[in-house]
Every structure is written in structure tokens, then in C-alpha cells.
Design a protein around this motif. Structure first.
Motif, short mmCIF file in Angstrom:
data_model
loop_
_atom_site.label_atom_id
_atom_site.label_comp_id
_atom_site.label_asym_id
_atom_site.label_seq_id
_atom_site.Cartn_x
_atom_site.Cartn_y
_atom_site.Cartn_z
N TYR A 1 25.67 11.69 -27.36
CA TYR A 1 26.09 11.42 -25.99
C TYR A 1 25.69 9.99 -25.62
CZ TYR A 1 27.35 13.10 -21.28
OH TYR A 1 27.97 13.32 -20.09
N LEU A 2 26.45 9.36 -24.74
CA LEU A 2 26.15 7.99 -24.32
C LEU A 2 24.71 7.89 -23.81
CD1 LEU A 2 27.13 5.08 -23.67
CD2 LEU A 2 27.75 5.96 -21.39
N HIS A 3 23.96 6.91 -24.27
CA HIS A 3 22.57 6.65 -23.88
C HIS A 3 21.61 7.76 -24.31
CE1 HIS A 3 24.08 3.26 -21.86
NE2 HIS A 3 24.21 3.73 -20.64
N GLU A 4 22.03 8.60 -25.22
CA GLU A 4 21.17 9.71 -25.63
C GLU A 4 19.90 9.20 -26.31
OE1 GLU A 4 21.22 13.43 -28.80
OE2 GLU A 4 23.13 12.76 -27.92
N VAL A 5 18.76 9.77 -25.90
CA VAL A 5 17.46 9.48 -26.50
C VAL A 5 16.89 10.78 -27.02
CG1 VAL A 5 15.10 8.68 -26.02
CG2 VAL A 5 17.05 7.50 -25.01
N LYS A 6 16.24 10.74 -28.14
CA LYS A 6 15.69 11.95 -28.75
C LYS A 6 14.83 12.74 -27.77
CE LYS A 6 12.68 13.44 -32.54
NZ LYS A 6 11.82 12.96 -33.66
N ASP A 7 13.94 12.05 -27.05
CA ASP A 7 13.09 12.72 -26.06
C ASP A 7 12.77 11.72 -24.95
OD1 ASP A 7 11.39 14.31 -24.61
OD2 ASP A 7 9.90 14.58 -26.19
N GLN A 8 13.72 11.51 -24.06
CA GLN A 8 13.52 10.54 -22.99
C GLN A 8 12.35 10.93 -22.10
OE1 GLN A 8 16.97 8.86 -20.72
NE2 GLN A 8 16.06 9.93 -18.97
N LEU A 9 12.29 12.20 -21.71
CA LEU A 9 11.21 12.64 -20.84
C LEU A 9 9.86 12.50 -21.53
CD1 LEU A 9 10.51 13.85 -18.08
CD2 LEU A 9 10.72 16.12 -19.11
N GLY B 1 0.80 -1.22 0.00
CA GLY B 1 0.00 0.00 0.00
C GLY B 1 0.83 1.27 0.00
N ARG B 2 2.17 1.14 -0.08
CA ARG B 2 3.07 2.29 -0.11
C ARG B 2 3.69 2.41 -1.49
NH1 ARG B 2 4.81 -0.69 4.24
NH2 ARG B 2 6.84 -1.06 3.27
N PRO B 3 4.14 3.60 -1.87
CA PRO B 3 4.76 3.75 -3.19
C PRO B 3 5.97 2.83 -3.36
CG PRO B 3 4.21 5.91 -2.32
CD PRO B 3 3.97 4.92 -1.21
N GLY B 4 6.08 2.22 -4.53
CA GLY B 4 7.25 1.46 -4.90
C GLY B 4 8.18 2.35 -5.71
N VAL B 5 9.49 2.16 -5.55
CA VAL B 5 10.47 3.04 -6.18
C VAL B 5 11.41 2.22 -7.05
CG1 VAL B 5 12.30 4.74 -5.80
CG2 VAL B 5 10.36 4.62 -4.21
N CYS B 6 11.60 2.68 -8.28
CA CYS B 6 12.48 2.03 -9.26
C CYS B 6 13.47 3.06 -9.79
CB CYS B 6 11.64 1.44 -10.40
SG CYS B 6 12.59 0.85 -11.82
N ILE B 7 14.76 2.76 -9.72
CA ILE B 7 15.81 3.67 -10.19
C ILE B 7 16.56 2.99 -11.33
CG2 ILE B 7 17.97 4.81 -9.58
CD1 ILE B 7 16.88 5.24 -6.80
N THR B 8 16.68 3.68 -12.45
CA THR B 8 17.39 3.14 -13.62
C THR B 8 18.44 4.15 -14.07
OG1 THR B 8 16.09 4.12 -15.42
CG2 THR B 8 15.17 2.17 -14.33
N THR B 9 19.19 3.78 -15.07
CA THR B 9 20.07 4.72 -15.73
C THR B 9 19.35 5.35 -16.91
OG1 THR B 9 22.34 5.05 -16.52
CG2 THR B 9 21.17 3.05 -17.29
N THR B 10 20.06 6.15 -17.66
CA THR B 10 19.48 6.87 -18.79
C THR B 10 19.17 5.93 -19.95
OG1 THR B 10 21.79 7.31 -19.31
CG2 THR B 10 20.54 9.14 -18.40
N GLY B 11 18.48 6.48 -20.94
CA GLY B 11 18.29 5.82 -22.22
C GLY B 11 17.69 4.44 -22.13
N PRO B 12 18.43 3.39 -22.51
CA PRO B 12 17.85 2.04 -22.53
C PRO B 12 17.38 1.59 -21.15
CG PRO B 12 20.23 1.96 -22.81
CD PRO B 12 19.84 3.39 -22.95
N GLY B 13 18.02 2.09 -20.08
CA GLY B 13 17.61 1.68 -18.74
C GLY B 13 16.19 2.09 -18.44
N ILE B 14 15.88 3.36 -18.57
CA ILE B 14 14.53 3.82 -18.24
C ILE B 14 13.53 3.37 -19.30
CG2 ILE B 14 14.85 6.10 -19.28
CD1 ILE B 14 12.67 5.11 -16.21
N LEU B 15 13.96 3.27 -20.56
CA LEU B 15 13.03 2.80 -21.59
C LEU B 15 12.64 1.35 -21.36
CD1 LEU B 15 14.35 4.51 -24.84
CD2 LEU B 15 12.52 5.25 -23.30
N ASN B 16 13.55 0.54 -20.80
CA ASN B 16 13.19 -0.84 -20.47
C ASN B 16 12.09 -0.89 -19.41
OD1 ASN B 16 14.94 -2.13 -22.21
ND2 ASN B 16 16.57 -2.37 -20.70
N ALA B 17 11.98 0.14 -18.59
CA ALA B 17 10.97 0.16 -17.52
C ALA B 17 9.66 0.80 -17.95
CB ALA B 17 11.53 0.91 -16.31
#
Length: 573
Positions: free
Chosen positions: A126-134, A78-94
Motif C-alpha cells: 500500500y502507498l506509504h506502507e511501513v512494516k510497523d509505523q506505530l 508552555g502549551r502542547p505543540g501539535v504536528c500533523i504529518t501523513t503516513t510512512g515517510p511523513g511521520i518517520l521524518n518527524a
């Protein structure tokens, strides 16, 4: 050496804190004790700050698994779950996990670095660069934004938790430029506010809405309640209202367990059976929908009939009008709104001398019930029509459960009826466990009901077991779906979790195969070569068994629940 690696070697003054430290301090201030994630070049400062914080860091083998594990942690706790990734492929995998959390209203917080503050707008490779990650996260999360300064970090985390814990929970994403993570700010720097935990009062209903809802229910002969995931914290209040009205209660997949399976008023989990729509279409029926959007993904047999009066209690204004027009909309927290409606019905019953359920007839309001308390059907006075509804829904569930019933019985007996089931999107789950596996507590079915993701069950089970180590958590997977996140067997083994993983093997994607047959299409791309899941489990540090019947499965589950590692139970019968 990368630019970031060089920058991270800068000495931080003793009286200063880095952006990573500020972020981790803010998480701890909001009660975070566990994060799921994988370190990468751009988030190493975050992991260094986590190591010094006392927050437990769990490392799944893939970022999608990290997101699903954080989701499972959030659902059971019942509490927020937290997930931390790296840039680019890391967060896109999530991203898939974020989309699933949005669909099922789960408080999931994802955090990732973004490209540096001065990064060229047109990109430079740049390493792990994504056109528009956000932008990718904004498309699937409830909210997503980029932190632009060190001083903004505490406020950004407070804003995130305000969204995660107030109103209808949706996933939130925070992006922090990677060059802010090692940057230092003096402890007494200008504009640096301390992280402030969010305290929020539940949303109160409008009195006129409660009066209108009570008036609609007064004298009705066919009240029926549907409770969704938004009512998971309101189990006692839903049960009290149901017993007052002598109303049958059904739950959505995410609401399963709000009313215990053995309560006489429980009519079924899952609102997909045709018997419900038929019941609502009869004269005199009034639906009370609490914390549910009545989604087509839940109501497979069709929507609420258009002439059925509907009272909706929901904390989300959009939810008051989604999929069924509310005759009386009640914008309120599920627990507070349901309590107010119960009180109004009792007051109305006392004023006009009417019997509003068996409890009101006793002349005084009962003590607040717990989810374990039940009232014998004779004292509730369950209407005969409601009893028929319950039996019709169970009969329909038994017809669709088919060969899965022995598996469900083995799980129920091995866990003494206390199973917390982390289910995948497979036939054994939605045709079997949803309608027929007993449940006696809210949030005891973790199921990807809206988005229908494959591969959810195993990592979600890991997160749930970490949230509540003493709970008898069982994972229910199909042979097709488990392959999407099968690498998380290694994560579960590394953690030493006593986690049974039941893999029901039908030789591929059984549901899609059946749909092809029903459409008279060629059956193709759905039959998968067999996998030796016992050998695979052992190769990843788990135990593995291939029970030959339900009795052997039950015994294997009992061993697995007491083991020092996960156990894969491969079912092929």
C-alpha cells in the motif's frame, strides 16, 4: 485515482461528522490554535477540517522541521505543540523531533494517519506502507496508540492531553486509520462523547516528606539549589526559597531564566562546570534539586558526589531517583512542593527562634515575588562561599566561551537583555550562550540539551516566534547544523517573520573536529566547503548580511528584529 481519493468523494450527510472533523473539534476543545504540518495524500481530510476550524496551519518544508517548530512553540508558550504529518515517510521524518521532545520533556503531540483498518497484517505494498509505523513511534514517544473507531476519537484526544499536561510531559503520538478520516458518524451517534478539556490539580507533596526536607535544611551552612526545566512554571517559588535560605541557584539548560541572571543568588546556567561538583563535595553542602533529573548530558563534570545530602522535588517518580540518590524524595509539582518547603522552613524558624534567611528574620512572610523582583545581596546575606562558587563558575564559562563572547554580547545588546534564544547544538550555544547570555524569564533558552539534535534551532525559532510574536526571538546556528533544516528559511520567509538567524561559521563540525584532535585521530569528514549563506538566504526570500565585527552584528540584529522577513547574519570572524 487512489482508493482513498475515491472514498473521500463520498457525500457526508449534513447531520454527520467525519473522523477528521471529530479529531479537529477535539483539538480545538483542548485549546489548540496552531498546528504544524505538511499535507499528503492520506491526510487531506484532516487539512480540510483544519481549514474550516479556524486553527492556524503552518506548513514547514520538512516534517522534521514541523516537529521542531511545534517543539519550539511548546517550549515558549508552555502549551502542547501539535504536528500533523501523513503516513510512512511523513511521520518517520518527524521521529527525531519526537525523540528530542522526549529527551527534554516537551509536550509535543504528533498525529498521523495509519494504514486502513482492514489492511492485511503481512502487508500488500500500500502507498506509504511501513512494516510497523506505530512501533517506530512507540520506541521514541512517551505514549503512542492507534484509534480504532470514530467514537474513540474524542476520548483519545482527551487521554493525549491528560498525558501532555499532567505529570512530567512527554510526547504523545496518535495514529488514526486513513479510512476513518473520511468516514461519517451521525452527530447523535451511539457512544459519541463530546471532547472534554483536561483539568488537573497539581500534585501535592506528602507532609512527612516536606517536614523531613525542612529538617535537613535547618542549620545547614551550604544549601544550593539546582532548578531544571520541570521548575519553569515555578520561578517565583524557587526564587522565594532561594532568598529564604540565602542559597545560590544554578539552572540546567532547560531551566535557564528561572532565576534572573542579575539576581545576587544566581550562580550560573548549566550545571556542567567543575566548580559545582567541587562545592557539593565540601562538608555541610545540601543540594535541593527541583524539576531536574541531574542528567549526565547536563552535568558534564561528573555526578553529584555520593555523600552529598540531596532533597529532590519532582513530579516524576523516576526523576526522584535518577542519577543521584535522594536523601529526601518529595513527589510533587515543582511549584506546590517548593511552596510547601518554604512554608515549613518559615514555621520551623519561627518556632525555634532561628534565622532562616534574611526574609524570615523580618518576622513575616513576604508577598509572592515575581521573577523580576530581586533582593540586594547585602540583605540576602549571601555566604562568602556561595559568592566564590558564582565567581568560579563564571570564570570557567568565560574560559570556554572564547571567540563566542562578542556574538553573545551583540545578541544581548540588540535585544536589550530580553532575548529568547533558539539555539542549535553548536559550540557557540553550549560553550557560550548557555553559561553567559543573560536571561530574565523562564523558557528563554530553547536548546536540544538531551538528544543534542542538529538542525533544531531554526524551526524551533519559527515555532517560538509564532507562539509569542512580540518576543525578540533570535536563532543561533552553526554552519554545519543549519544545513540539516536550512529549507525552513523558506517557511520563515513565507510567514514574514522578523527572525534573526545568526550562523557562526567555523568551517564544518567544529566540536567533532576538536574531539578528533584531542584523541590524536586523523581529522577527517568534518571540514565542509564554505556556503554563501547570504546568497542562500536571499534566494529563499530572506534578507542576508555578513557583519564584519560585533558592532556590525549588533546593528544587523536590530534591523532584523524590525524587518518584514527573516535575516541571516553570517558570522565568520
Amino acid at each position: 485515482m487512489t482508493e482513498h481519493a475515491a472514498a473521500s468523494k463520498n457525500t457526508v450527510p449534513q447531520d454527520a461528522r467525519t473522523g477528521a472533523q471529530l479529531l479537529v473539534e477535539a483539538l480545538a476543545a483542548h485549546g489548540v490554535d496552531t498546528v504544524f504540518g505538511i499535507p499528503g495524500t492520506h491526510n487531506l481530510d484532516l487539512f480540510a477540517a483544519l481549514a474550516a476550524s479556524g486553527i492556524r496551519t503552518v506548513n514547514p518544508r520538512h516534517e522534521q522541521g514541523a516537529g521542531f517548530a511545534a517543539d519550539g512553540y511548546a517550549r515558549l508558550s508552555g502549551r502542547p505543540g501539535v504536528c500533523i504529518t501523513t503516513t510512512g515517510p511523513g511521520i518517520l521524518n518527524a521521529v527525531t523531533a519526537v525523540a528530542q521532545a522526549y529527551s527534554d520533556s516537551i509536550p509535543l503531540l504528533t498525529i498521523s494517519p495509519g494504514l486502513p483498518l482492514a489492511h492485511p497484517s503481512g502487508g500488500n505494498g500500500y502507498l506509504h506502507e511501513v512494516k510497523d509505523q506505530l512501533g517506530a513511534l512507540e520506541a521514541v514517544a512517551g505514549a503512542a496508540w492507534r484509534i480504532e473507531s470514530l467514537a474513540d476519537i474524542p476520548a483519545a484526544v482527551t487521554r493525549a492531553f491528560a498525558l501532555l499536561t499532567g505529570g512530567r510531559p512527554r510526547p504523545v503520538h496518535l495514529e488514526i486509520p486513513l479510512d476513518l478520516l473520511p468516514a461519517a458518524l451521525p452527530a447523535d451517534g451511539p457512544g459519541l462523547a463530546a471532547p472534554v478539556p483536561v483539568l488537573r490539580a497539581p500534585l501535592q507533596p506528602a507532609p512527612q516528606a516536606i517536614r523531613a526536607a525542612a529538617a535537613l535544611l535547618q542549620g545547614t551552612q551550604r544549601p544550593v539549589i539546582i532548578a531544571g526545566g520541570g521548575a519553569s512554571h515555578a520561578a517565583a517559588q524557587v526564587l522565594e526559597l532561594a532568598h529564604l535560605l540565602a542559597a545560590p541557584v544554578l539552572t540546567t539548560a532547560n531551566g535557564k531564566g528561572i532565576v534572573p541572571t542579575d539576581d545576587p543568588l544566581f550562580a550560573g546556567a548549566g550545571i556542567h562546570e567543575p566548580a559545582l561538583v567541587e562545592y557539593l563535595a565540601q562538608p555541610g553542602a545540601v543540594l535541593v534539586a527541583i524539576g531536574t533529573e541531574l542528567a549526565p548530558a547536563d552535568m558534564w563534570a561528573g555526578p553529584v558526589p555520593p555523600d552529598t545530602p540531596v532533597i529532590r522535588i519532582d513530579v516524576d517518580p523516576h526523576g526522584l531517583g535518577a542519577n543521584a540518590t535522594a536523601t529526601v524524595p518529595v513527589l510533587a509539582d515543582a511549584a506546590v512542593g517548593t511552596t510547601a518547603l518554604t512554608a515549613a522552613l518559615r514555621t520551623a524558624g519561627a518556632e525555634d527562634g532561628a534565622d532562616v534567611g534574611a526574609e524570615a528574620a523580618a518576622g513575616s512572610a513576604p508577598a509572592q515575588p515575581t521573577v523580576q523582583q530581586t533582593t540586594p545581596v547585602e540583605s540576602v546575606g549571601l555566604p562568602e562561599s556561595a559568592g566564590r562558587l558564582r565567581e568560579a563558575i563564571r570564570a570557567q564559562a568565560l574560559r570556554t566561551a572564547g571567540e563566542h563572547l562578542p556574538v553573545l554580547e551583540a545578541i544581548d545588546r540588540a535585544t536589550a537583555g530580553r532575548a529568547v534564544l533558539a539555539a542549535d547544538s553548536n559550540q557557540a550555544s553550549y560553550y557560550g550562550a548557555l553559561g553567559l547570555l543573560p536571561a530574565h524569564r523562564p523558557r528563554s533558552l530553547l536548546y536540544p540539551s538531551g538528544l543534542g539534535t542538529l538542525g533544531y534551532g531554526l524551526p524551533a525559532g519559527i515555532g517560538a516566534k509564532l507562539a509569542e510574536p512580540e518576543a525578540p526571538v533570535v536563532v543561533l546556528e552553526g554552519d554545519g547544523g543549519i544545513m540539516f533544516t536550512v529549507s525552513e528559511l523558506a517557511c520563515a520567509a513565507h510567514l514574514g517573520l522578523a527572525l534573526p538567524i545568526v550562523v557562526v561559521d567555523n568551517g564544518g563540525y567544529g566540536e567533532i573536529r576538536d574531539e578528533m584532535v584531542a584523541r590524536h585521530d586523523p581529522v577527517q569528514a568534518v571540514d565542509l566547503p564554505g556556503v554563501d549563506f547570504v546568497a542562500l538566504a536571499r534566494a529563499m526570500g530572506c534578507a542576508g548580511e555578513a557583519p564584519e565585527d560585533a558592532a556590525a552584528l549588533r546593528e544587523g540584529l536590530q534591523r532584523a528584529l524590525a524587518a518584514d522577513r527573516p535575516t541571516v547574519l553570517h558570522v565568520r570572524w
